[in-house]
Structure formats: C-alpha cells, structure tokens
Design a protein around this motif. Structure first.
Motif, PDB file in Angstrom:
ATOM      1  N   LEU A  83       0.830  -1.216   0.000  1.00 15.26           N
ATOM      2  CA  LEU A  83       0.000   0.000   0.000  1.00 15.26           C
ATOM      3  C   LEU A  83       0.860   1.261   0.000  1.00 15.26           C
ATOM      4  O   LEU A  83       0.517   2.262  -0.646  1.00 15.26           O
ATOM      5  N   LEU A  84       1.961   1.228   0.721  1.00 15.11           N
ATOM      6  CA  LEU A  84       2.842   2.395   0.757  1.00 15.11           C
ATOM      7  C   LEU A  84       3.476   2.638  -0.606  1.00 15.11           C
ATOM      8  O   LEU A  84       3.538   3.781  -1.086  1.00 15.11           O
ATOM      9  N   LEU A  85       3.940   1.575  -1.280  1.00 16.18           N
ATOM     10  CA  LEU A  85       4.499   1.727  -2.622  1.00 16.18           C
ATOM     11  C   LEU A  85       3.463   2.299  -3.581  1.00 16.18           C
ATOM     12  O   LEU A  85       3.773   3.130  -4.443  1.00 16.18           O
ATOM     13  N   MET A  86       2.225   1.864  -3.440  1.00 19.66           N
ATOM     14  CA  MET A  86       1.152   2.367  -4.291  1.00 19.66           C
ATOM     15  C   MET A  86       0.989   3.885  -4.136  1.00 19.66           C
ATOM     16  O   MET A  86       0.938   4.630  -5.118  1.00 19.66           O
ATOM     17  N   ASN A  87       0.917   4.339  -2.890  1.00 23.27           N
ATOM     18  CA  ASN A  87       0.699   5.765  -2.656  1.00 23.27           C
ATOM     19  C   ASN A  87       1.913   6.599  -3.050  1.00 23.27           C
ATOM     20  O   ASN A  87       1.765   7.721  -3.544  1.00 23.27           O
ATOM     21  N   ILE A 102       6.969   5.166 -12.126  1.00 22.24           N
ATOM     22  CA  ILE A 102       7.013   3.846 -12.768  1.00 22.24           C
ATOM     23  C   ILE A 102       7.845   2.880 -11.930  1.00 22.24           C
ATOM     24  O   ILE A 102       7.497   1.703 -11.777  1.00 22.24           O
ATOM     25  N   LYS A 103       8.939   3.371 -11.369  1.00 21.78           N
ATOM     26  CA  LYS A 103       9.819   2.521 -10.552  1.00 21.78           C
ATOM     27  C   LYS A 103       9.056   1.939  -9.367  1.00 21.78           C
ATOM     28  O   LYS A 103       9.121   0.732  -9.096  1.00 21.78           O
ATOM     29  N   ALA A 105       5.794   1.615  -9.060  1.00 20.66           N
ATOM     30  CA  ALA A 105       4.746   0.711  -9.544  1.00 20.66           C
ATOM     31  C   ALA A 105       5.322  -0.674  -9.830  1.00 20.66           C
ATOM     32  O   ALA A 105       4.698  -1.700  -9.529  1.00 20.66           O
ATOM     33  N   ARG A 106       6.523  -0.726 -10.402  1.00 18.14           N
ATOM     34  CA  ARG A 106       7.149  -2.017 -10.703  1.00 18.14           C
ATOM     35  C   ARG A 106       7.645  -2.710  -9.437  1.00 18.14           C
ATOM     36  O   ARG A 106       7.686  -3.942  -9.366  1.00 18.14           O
ATOM     37  N   MET A 107       8.036  -1.928  -8.427  1.00 19.26           N
ATOM     38  CA  MET A 107       8.372  -2.528  -7.135  1.00 19.26           C
ATOM     39  C   MET A 107       7.143  -3.187  -6.513  1.00 19.26           C
ATOM     40  O   MET A 107       7.238  -4.257  -5.908  1.00 19.26           O
ATOM     41  N   MET A 108       5.964  -2.569  -6.689  1.00 20.52           N
ATOM     42  CA  MET A 108       4.715  -3.194  -6.227  1.00 20.52           C
ATOM     43  C   MET A 108       4.508  -4.542  -6.908  1.00 20.52           C
ATOM     44  O   MET A 108       4.107  -5.525  -6.280  1.00 20.52           O
TER      45      MET A 108
END
Length: 523
Positions: A83-87, A102-103, A105-108
C-alpha cells in the motif's frame, strides 16, 4: 485491542471515502500515533497521503512521502509495504516525476501480497506512462493492464484504463474509435454508477462529437457534464466541457453564448493552472532522488526477495484486508483520471492556439511562422516552393445578401475544397477575412500554377446551399515562386499579394503570377 484499532482505521477510510477529509485526518493520526501497531500505522500513513493530495495540501503530502520513503526498508508487513508503494507511485506521478512513479509501480509488482492481483500496479504504470506522454492507443502496456484488471474482476480499474485509451484515440484524431469504445463500456458504467466515470464518459463523448463535426451531439454531452457537476466545482471535467461548448457556439456564430462559456472555461482553467503551480512548488526533486538512491544502496532487491518468501505465512492475514484494497481502488481510479486529464488538456490548449477557430486550419501568425521555417529548409536542400494567396470574390456581397452564417459556411466550404487539392506536406492557413495562404512544398512555378488553377475551378464549380439558399463562388489567386523571387518570406508575400491584386483588377476568377504581363488572360 488490535482489532479495535483496525476498526478505527477502517472507519477513517470510510470517512475519507465519504468526502470528510478533515475528520478522516484526525482519525488517521490517532491510529498512527497511538495504535502501537507498526504495520497498521504504515497503512494509515499511506492512506493519509491520499487524503492530503485529494485535499490539495501538497506540501504536507510530499513531506510525509519523503519520511515514509526513508522508513520503507524497515517495513516488513507485505500488505503495508504494498500500500505504501502504491501511494508513493501516485504522489510521484502527481509531481510529474514519471520515472520514479514507474519505478515504485514495478516494485509493487514484484511484491504482491497473497490474494492480490497485478491490476493495481499495472494500472499505476500505465497512468504514469500516459502522463509522461510515452503511451499510444496501441501500446502493449495499456492492453496488458486492461486484460489484467478484467481477469481480476475489477471493472472500475479496467474502465479507468479504457478511458485512457479513449483519450488517446482523441489525441490521435480517431474520434470514431473513441465513440465505439464509449458505447462498449456503457453497460458497465451504468452498473457501477461511479461518478468520475460518468463525468468522464460525457466529456469524452462531447469531444468525440466535436471532432466528428456533430455540434448538436457535442453540445448535449457537454451540457450533461455541467448538469452532473456540483455548484462551485473546479474540475478537469468542467474545464473540458466548457471548452467544447465555447468551440461549438463560436463555430455557429453565437457570440454571446460563446463568450459566456469562454468565461466559465477561463475560471476552470485558472483553477487548473493554480493547482499545477502548487504541486510543482511543493515537490523537492533533489531530495526525493537522494532518498531513492539511499534505498537502492540499502539492498531493496534483496529485501524484496525475503518478503516474497514470507508471503505464504501472511495469507490468512491478507484475507482480512481484501475489502480495503477493493474500496481503495475507487479512490485510486478518481486520482488516475484526474492526472491524465491534466496532461491532455495542456496538449489540446496548445493545439487550439495554433488554429483558426472557424475553419480549423492554421491561423495567420502560425501559418507565417511555419512557412518561414519551411522556406529555410527548402533553401538548404535546395528545393522549390510556391506561395499562393487566395481571395474569395464578392464575399462581402454574400454576407450582406445571405447573412453571416452563410459567410461562415462559405469559408468552411472553401477550406474543404482546397484541402482536397493539397498534399500532406503543403501548409494551409487563413490570413484573415476571406483570404487564405498556401505554401506548396517541393513545387515548381508551373506545378504551382496547375494546382492553383485546380483550386480555382473546384471553387467555381462547387456552389454552396444553406437553409435553401444557394450561393455561387469564385476565387482570385496570386502566386509567387521561389525559383524567381528566392526564399525570403516577406518578398514572396509582397509578390503573391501583388499578383492577387492584379487578378482582382483584371476581372477576378483567375490565377495570376507576378511575372505575367499587365493584362493576364482569365485562367
């Protein structure tokens, strides 16, 4: 006790979803400061990012984002990290930092919690690519995101991606495809009845109708958008709707209505530009890049591998959080649409500033700028060119006899005739009133005379009928070529204008080049 704090967290989310951002912020701070649960505190902090951004408190939002980025390596809970990566991806996209968005989002995508799909990270990646102008309607990333969200049974996110596709169709001048796409997703929109999607559908439909030349359809869809909005709203939807209404009324010669809609459009546009300025000032790009580099040196990739091994142990815990993810997608969809609409509006406004509002071809200033640039290129090759000035004969008499609506129709009719005779590389613009200019690219004097005469004959043999009234047309044309007068634009303009004057003086309805005798024959 932990269950009570989790319920307070869900209450804060529900309060924010209902639009009470101030109350939700207090509830979220209570969870963050007093729950004693690191994972739950991280989830609440991530949700607070969305709260602050939706409330346009960008400076506080980016400050919180920087703090959470520092804490990211210590977050072990898979769902909290996700959730933190998303925000963070959303916030960086909001700030125009496309590569960083983008970075994240890809980590998610590399750290999906148990039971979740790839719909959300792929949707965020597509939104960032769109805002960075790196996406086309045929891009595989867009098709992949739509298919993923459909397979995951997440129609709101899938429709968000489809609206991006429709927006790209409009940008690529394919309004028929945009209209077909809107018709296809119509049943899904009526079932979900998601307010931002209903507004987006009406706005895109209005823009598609406008590009297809259906002013009545464009007006109706744009007015539907205004009716669906709340009094006092400042939004990208309203900005686009008033822009369409202004263009339609201007084309139809309704000056008072056009002025009224233009005033509404300026109000919405001012709010939009103010919002962009606020976000730009709030973001400290250097600090954010430094934080990301620090994360990379701390071995994020190795930590992601460890977290993936822990996912099997977290399956049951993740099931209790699925409801939150599903509801949060609704908020995400609204933010995604808001972001890509901002970028698209800038492109449309730039295009409008170069075009004549009535005929859709280059205005005087842009035609002259482009013609000068093209002549410089022709001179370097070297290659030939012809500057052609066209003036409609007895145009004032048409206005006086039939009225200005007929005059506007005549101008649009003439533009359509000329376009059929021109090549894609030729420049075409309205110089003012009933006078037009054409720069014929890679064209000798004899070829230019032949093209100009074809235009004259086409105008003469194509009378126009409006509301039962028929008007016959003719045009006088003057031509100057680079093989005689060189490549300096002002010189060519003087010679083409002199030739046009001689065509008028010697009887009209003819093509004259300034190298001919004082008594040119009718073309």
């Amino acid at each position: 006790m932990s269950e009570q704090w989790h319920l307070r967290y869900l209450d804060a989310w529900e309060t924010m979803f209902e639009g009470d951002y101030a109350k939700s912020e207090v509830q979220l701070h209570d969870v963050i400061d007093h729950s004693g649960d690191t994972a739950l505190s991280t989830k609440a902090s991530a949700l607070l990012l969305t709260n602050l951004a939706a409330n346009r408190r960008y400076e506080e939002a980016f400050t919180l984002a920087n703090r959470l980025t520092i804490e990211l390596p210590q977050i072990k809970d898979p769902l909290a990290r996700y959730l933190l990566l998303m925000n963070l991806s959303q916030m960086l996209d909001l700030a125009g930092q496309i590569d960083l968005a983008i970075k994240y989002a890809r980590m998610m995508e590399s750290a999906i919690p148990p039971g979740e799909s790839l719909c959300l990270p792929r949707s965020l990646e597509v939104a960032a690519l769109y805002d960075g102008k790196r996406l086309a309607s045929s891009s595989p990333e867009l098709r992949r995101a739509i298919d993923t969200c459909v397979a995951a049974h997440q129609p709101v996110a899938a429709n968000s991606m489809r609206f991006i596709q429709g927006s790209l169709y409009l940008d690529e001048d394919q309004p028929d495809k945009a209209m077909t796409l809107l018709d296809q997703i119509g049943p899904s929109l009526r079932i979900n009845h998601y307010y931002p999607h209903m507004l987006s559908a009406e706005v895109e439909r209005a823009q598609a109708y406008a590009k297809l030349g259906d002013d009545d359809g464009a007006r109706k869809a744009a007015l539907n958008t205004v009716a669906m909005s709340h009094p006092g709203d400042i939004s990208e939807w309203l900005r686009s709707a008033y822009e369409v209404l202004y263009q339609v009324e201007k084309r139809q010669g309704h000056s008072a209505a056009a002025l009224s809609y233009y005033e509404h459009y300026v109000t919405q546009d001012r709010g939009y530009l103010n919002d962009i300025s606020a976000r730009t000032l709030a973001y400290d790009e250097t600090q954010q890049h430094t934080l990301v580099q620090k994360l990379e040196t701390e071995g994020l990739s190795r930590q992601n591998s460890i977290l993936r091994l822990q996912q099997a142990l977290a399956t049951k815990a993740a099931e209790s959080s699925r409801l939150y993810i599903a509801l949060l997608l609704v908020v995400l969809a609204s933010i995604v649409f808001w972001l890509f609409r901002l970028s698209r509006a800038l492109l449309r406004f730039k295009e409008l500033s170069h075009l004549d509002g009535l005929t859709g071809i280059f205005n005087h200033q842009h035609f002259m700028t482009e013609a000068d640039r093209a002549l410089r290129l022709l001179e370097k090759k070297p290659g030939g060119g012809c500057l052609v000035f066209i003036d409609l004969d007895h145009f004032k008499q048409i206005n006086d006899t039939y009225g200005h609506p007929m005059g506007d129709a005549v101008l649009r009719h003439t533009v359509a005739i000329c376009r059929r005779q021109l090549r894609p590389t030729d420049l075409f613009g309205r110089l003012g009133g009933e006078e037009f200019g054409i720069l014929l690219h890679e064209c000798t004097r004899d070829q230019g005379m032949a093209i100009a005469d074809r235009i004259r004959i086409a105008v003469e043999t194509s009378p126009i009928e409006v509301d039962g009234s028929v008007a016959s047309l003719s045009a006088s044309i003057g031509l100057a070529s680079t093989d005689i007068y060189g490549y300096e634009l002002q010189r060519l303009c003087r010679e083409a204008d002199a030739a046009l004057y001689r065509a008028k003086r010697s009887g009209r309805n003819r093509v004259v080049t300034n190298t001919e005798s004082d008594n040119p024959a009718e073309a």
